[in-house]
Design a protein around this motif. Structure first.
Motif, mmCIF file in Angstrom:
data_model
loop_
_atom_site.group_PDB
_atom_site.id
_atom_site.type_symbol
_atom_site.label_atom_id
_atom_site.label_comp_id
_atom_site.label_asym_id
_atom_site.label_seq_id
_atom_site.Cartn_x
_atom_site.Cartn_y
_atom_site.Cartn_z
ATOM 1 N N ARG A 70 0.836 -1.205 0.000
ATOM 2 C CA ARG A 70 0.000 0.000 0.000
ATOM 3 C C ARG A 70 0.871 1.256 0.000
ATOM 4 O O ARG A 70 0.635 2.194 -0.757
ATOM 5 C CB ARG A 70 -0.937 0.009 1.210
ATOM 6 C CG ARG A 70 -1.814 1.258 1.293
ATOM 7 C CD ARG A 70 -2.671 1.277 2.559
ATOM 8 N NE ARG A 70 -1.966 0.974 3.783
ATOM 9 C CZ ARG A 70 -1.169 1.846 4.431
ATOM 10 N NH1 ARG A 70 -0.989 3.058 3.963
ATOM 11 N NH2 ARG A 70 -0.563 1.489 5.547
ATOM 12 N N GLU A 74 1.038 4.004 -2.902
ATOM 13 C CA GLU A 74 0.781 5.418 -2.603
ATOM 14 C C GLU A 74 1.940 6.293 -3.073
ATOM 15 O O GLU A 74 1.730 7.368 -3.624
ATOM 16 C CB GLU A 74 0.559 5.619 -1.106
ATOM 17 C CG GLU A 74 -0.766 5.107 -0.610
ATOM 18 C CD GLU A 74 -0.897 5.147 0.905
ATOM 19 O OE1 GLU A 74 0.087 5.493 1.608
ATOM 20 O OE2 GLU A 74 -2.000 4.839 1.397
ATOM 21 N N LYS A 102 -9.409 -1.291 -3.056
ATOM 22 C CA LYS A 102 -9.314 -0.553 -1.793
ATOM 23 C C LYS A 102 -8.404 0.667 -1.924
ATOM 24 O O LYS A 102 -8.478 1.580 -1.106
ATOM 25 C CB LYS A 102 -8.767 -1.460 -0.688
ATOM 26 C CG LYS A 102 -9.735 -2.492 -0.206
ATOM 27 C CD LYS A 102 -9.094 -3.367 0.843
ATOM 28 C CE LYS A 102 -9.990 -4.528 1.207
ATOM 29 N NZ LYS A 102 -9.328 -5.482 2.087
ATOM 30 N N ASN A 103 -7.566 0.660 -2.939
ATOM 31 C CA ASN A 103 -6.602 1.741 -3.125
ATOM 32 C C ASN A 103 -6.913 2.630 -4.322
ATOM 33 O O ASN A 103 -6.022 3.280 -4.868
ATOM 34 C CB ASN A 103 -5.190 1.158 -3.220
ATOM 35 C CG ASN A 103 -4.716 0.687 -1.869
ATOM 36 O OD1 ASN A 103 -4.313 1.485 -1.032
ATOM 37 N ND2 ASN A 103 -4.794 -0.613 -1.622
ATOM 38 N N GLY A 104 -8.184 2.663 -4.707
ATOM 39 C CA GLY A 104 -8.627 3.649 -5.676
ATOM 40 C C GLY A 104 -8.706 3.214 -7.125
ATOM 41 O O GLY A 104 -8.869 4.047 -8.018
ATOM 42 N N TYR A 124 -7.189 3.876 -12.313
ATOM 43 C CA TYR A 124 -7.187 4.621 -11.058
ATOM 44 C C TYR A 124 -8.264 5.692 -11.107
ATOM 45 O O TYR A 124 -8.340 6.492 -12.039
ATOM 46 C CB TYR A 124 -5.815 5.268 -10.848
ATOM 47 C CG TYR A 124 -5.691 6.003 -9.538
ATOM 48 C CD1 TYR A 124 -5.719 5.311 -8.334
ATOM 49 C CD2 TYR A 124 -5.549 7.385 -9.510
ATOM 50 C CE1 TYR A 124 -5.609 5.980 -7.130
ATOM 51 C CE2 TYR A 124 -5.425 8.048 -8.315
ATOM 52 C CZ TYR A 124 -5.461 7.347 -7.131
ATOM 53 O OH TYR A 124 -5.352 8.026 -5.928
ATOM 54 N N ARG A 128 -11.047 5.812 -2.760
ATOM 55 C CA ARG A 128 -10.661 4.662 -1.935
ATOM 56 C C ARG A 128 -11.880 4.061 -1.274
ATOM 57 O O ARG A 128 -12.817 4.758 -0.919
ATOM 58 C CB ARG A 128 -9.671 5.091 -0.848
ATOM 59 C CG ARG A 128 -8.367 5.498 -1.428
ATOM 60 C CD ARG A 128 -7.420 5.885 -0.286
ATOM 61 N NE ARG A 128 -6.177 6.334 -0.853
ATOM 62 C CZ ARG A 128 -5.126 5.554 -1.018
ATOM 63 N NH1 ARG A 128 -5.175 4.307 -0.676
ATOM 64 N NH2 ARG A 128 -4.033 6.029 -1.535
#
Length: 129
Positions: A70, A74, A102-104, A124, A128
């Motif tokens: 993660r 990021e 979960k991360n966009g 992307y 989130r």
């Protein structure tokens, strides 16, 4: 500053050896340490004007679930967003699509096989879950 090449990494390790071992007298072998080994890796490239693709994301098994991937994702997204992209996407294994969601990221294709493993393309969105 992020390390962008093997020579830069070697220079950093050399600096730490010079300061901590040679100058300050710590026991040889103390630098570099276990934290310098790779535990997660990925890459991205601009595959078309203002279009970036994230690839080859992998985390050592014993480090999974600890936030390493993660944080790496990021970091890359921050770096890519600074370049004002129109599109950020990846081709991920279907089994880990939840991590990317979960991360966009959102799935934009039906699952398909790549070298015998099911994959999906994801874009992307920044949202989130």
């Amino acid at each position: 500053k992020k390390v962008e090449s093997l020579p830069e990494f070697i220079d950093l390790i050399s600096l730490r050896v010079n300061v901590f071992i040679k100058e300050q007298g710590f026991t040889p072998g103390w630098e570099p340490d276990e934290d310098d080994k790779d535990v997660a890796t990925a890459r991205y490239s601009e595959v078309a004007p203002e279009e970036f693709k994230i690839e080859r994301m992998a985390t050592q098994k014993d480090f999974r679930g600890k936030g390493m991937a993660r944080k790496l994702l990021e970091f890359m997204l921050s770096d890519i967003r600074a370049q004002k992209p129109k599109k950020i996407w990846l081709r991920g294994q279907a089994q880990v699509r939840g991590f990317y969601e979960k991360n966009g990221f959102k799935v934009v294709t039906d699952p398909f096989a790549v070298h015998g493993k099911m994959h999906v393309d994801m874009e992307y969105t920044g949202a989130r879950k």
